[in-house]
Write a protein that holds these residues in place. Structure first.
Motif, mmCIF file in Angstrom:
data_model
loop_
_atom_site.group_PDB
_atom_site.id
_atom_site.type_symbol
_atom_site.label_atom_id
_atom_site.label_comp_id
_atom_site.label_asym_id
_atom_site.label_seq_id
_atom_site.Cartn_x
_atom_site.Cartn_y
_atom_site.Cartn_z
ATOM 1 N N PHE A 264 20.400 31.291 59.132
ATOM 2 C CA PHE A 264 21.511 30.542 58.542
ATOM 3 C C PHE A 264 22.332 31.318 57.518
ATOM 4 C CE2 PHE A 264 18.251 27.078 59.354
ATOM 5 C CZ PHE A 264 18.755 26.784 60.609
ATOM 6 N N ARG A 265 21.668 32.152 56.715
ATOM 7 C CA ARG A 265 22.407 32.905 55.694
ATOM 8 C C ARG A 265 21.575 34.112 55.286
ATOM 9 N NH1 ARG A 265 25.910 30.088 50.930
ATOM 10 N NH2 ARG A 265 27.037 31.953 50.270
ATOM 11 N N ASP A 266 22.185 35.303 55.338
ATOM 12 C CA ASP A 266 21.413 36.511 55.049
ATOM 13 C C ASP A 266 21.303 36.761 53.550
ATOM 14 O OD1 ASP A 266 23.435 38.850 54.187
ATOM 15 O OD2 ASP A 266 24.418 37.557 55.665
ATOM 16 N N GLY A 267 20.318 37.588 53.181
ATOM 17 C CA GLY A 267 20.036 37.846 51.783
ATOM 18 C C GLY A 267 21.166 38.517 51.027
ATOM 19 N N ILE A 268 21.908 39.387 51.700
ATOM 20 C CA ILE A 268 23.029 40.067 51.044
ATOM 21 C C ILE A 268 24.089 39.067 50.603
ATOM 22 C CG2 ILE A 268 24.910 41.718 51.350
ATOM 23 C CD1 ILE A 268 22.233 43.075 51.122
ATOM 24 N N SER A 269 24.464 38.168 51.491
ATOM 25 C CA SER A 269 25.498 37.184 51.149
ATOM 26 C C SER A 269 24.990 36.199 50.101
ATOM 27 C CB SER A 269 25.970 36.434 52.399
ATOM 28 O OG SER A 269 24.955 35.587 52.907
ATOM 29 N N ILE A 270 23.691 35.877 50.140
ATOM 30 C CA ILE A 270 23.107 34.984 49.133
ATOM 31 C C ILE A 270 23.210 35.616 47.753
ATOM 32 C CG2 ILE A 270 20.938 34.003 48.272
ATOM 33 C CD1 ILE A 270 20.105 33.615 51.188
ATOM 34 N N MET B 187 14.802 42.340 46.274
ATOM 35 C CA MET B 187 14.969 42.249 47.714
ATOM 36 C C MET B 187 13.759 42.818 48.437
ATOM 37 S SD MET B 187 18.967 42.779 48.701
ATOM 38 C CE MET B 187 20.066 41.368 48.453
ATOM 39 N N LEU B 188 13.277 42.066 49.419
ATOM 40 C CA LEU B 188 12.138 42.476 50.239
ATOM 41 C C LEU B 188 12.628 42.656 51.665
ATOM 42 C CD1 LEU B 188 9.610 39.757 48.975
ATOM 43 C CD2 LEU B 188 10.034 42.017 47.990
ATOM 44 N N THR B 189 12.542 43.865 52.204
ATOM 45 C CA THR B 189 13.110 44.098 53.532
ATOM 46 C C THR B 189 12.499 45.313 54.201
ATOM 47 O OG1 THR B 189 15.166 44.582 54.714
ATOM 48 C CG2 THR B 189 14.972 45.425 52.484
ATOM 49 N N ALA B 190 12.567 45.320 55.517
ATOM 50 C CA ALA B 190 12.113 46.480 56.280
ATOM 51 C C ALA B 190 13.212 47.526 56.407
ATOM 52 C CB ALA B 190 11.653 46.032 57.669
ATOM 53 N N ARG B 191 14.419 47.184 55.980
ATOM 54 C CA ARG B 191 15.557 48.116 56.062
ATOM 55 C C ARG B 191 15.437 49.125 54.929
ATOM 56 N NH1 ARG B 191 20.539 43.949 56.637
ATOM 57 N NH2 ARG B 191 21.690 45.877 56.185
ATOM 58 N N ASP B 192 15.209 50.398 55.287
ATOM 59 C CA ASP B 192 14.827 51.362 54.269
ATOM 60 C C ASP B 192 15.771 52.548 54.101
ATOM 61 O OD1 ASP B 192 14.334 52.575 56.658
ATOM 62 O OD2 ASP B 192 12.264 53.153 56.215
#
Length: 226
Positions: free
Chosen positions: A62-68, A83-88
């Motif tokens: 519904f809404r990604d962390g960046i926009s939040i 921020m917790l993410t696999a994008r490194d």
């Protein structure tokens, strides 16, 4: 310093297993953890401003962390965001920090490190907010715009710097030495310089209105509060 038992965290994570593991671990460590499974729910809960830290996944329904994160900072919410993410990649991290995140932790991570970073972030408010409001006063940091009761207020560069420091630390007291450091690196042009500029700021922010928001705290400094 806030004790661990008083820390309230919002976890926004759609992976049930990861969310359960984090929530259980933080609870064992004495941290209260509220949980949202999707971005929109997480955003609405974060808007309350009642949390000490927000643990925010990037890839969410519904809404990604960046926009939040970006929207929270635009709303003046200064809750620290981890921020917790696999994008490194570096580009991913820069995007997160650019959106207003305070810290970035790449999955998989050690729970001990998450705990440590959460504790550190809980001791402060974020400096990434773009908008501050207090009563009828609105300070737009990004556009350097100030208004009160709907009336735009023009400020000199020096007055703006003082207001910016006071707003970022509101409602806490800011010492005169800290204001002097922000303005002149601690070396004011004369002994009455800060007093003069505070007077000018009060004339713009408080004088035309019914309630004073800039307060001198005897023996301590200056605070922006109702």
């Amino acid at each position: 310093m806030k004790s661990t038992a008083n820390i309230m965290v919002l976890l926004v994570e759609d992976n049930m297993d990861i969310a359960g593991t984090i929530s259980d671990y933080l609870t064992i460590e004495g941290i209260e953890c509220d949980h949202a499974f999707d971005g929109e729910t997480g955003f609405q809960r974060a808007l309350t401003g009642e949390y000490d830290v927000i643990l925010l996944d990037i890839m969410l329904p519904f809404r990604d962390g960046i926009s939040i994160c970006n929207a929270l900072r635009n709303e003046g919410i200064d809750t620290p965001v981890l921020m917790l993410t696999a994008r490194d990649t570096l580009a991913d991290k820069l995007e997160g920090f650019g959106a207003g995140a305070d810290d970035y932790l790449v999955k998989p991570f050690a729970l001990e490190e998450l705990l440590m970073r959460t504790r550190v972030l809980s001791r402060r408010r974020s400096g990434e907010i773009r908008r501050f409001s207090l009563g009828d006063l609105i300070v737009d940091f990004e556009n350097r715009h100030v208004a009160r009761s709907g009336q735009a207020i023009s400020l000199s560069p020096t007055s703006w710097t003082i207001l910016e420091v006071l707003a970022q630390n509101s409602p806490h007291v800011v010492t005169r030495s800290r204001l002097s450091m922000a303005l002149w690196q601690g070396d004011p042009p004369d002994t009455n310089a800060l007093k003069t500029h505070l007077y000018k700021l009060r004339m713009r922010i408080d004088k035309p209105f019914n309630q004073n928001l800039i307060h001198t705290i005897a023996g301590q400094g200056v605070a922006l509060r109702e």
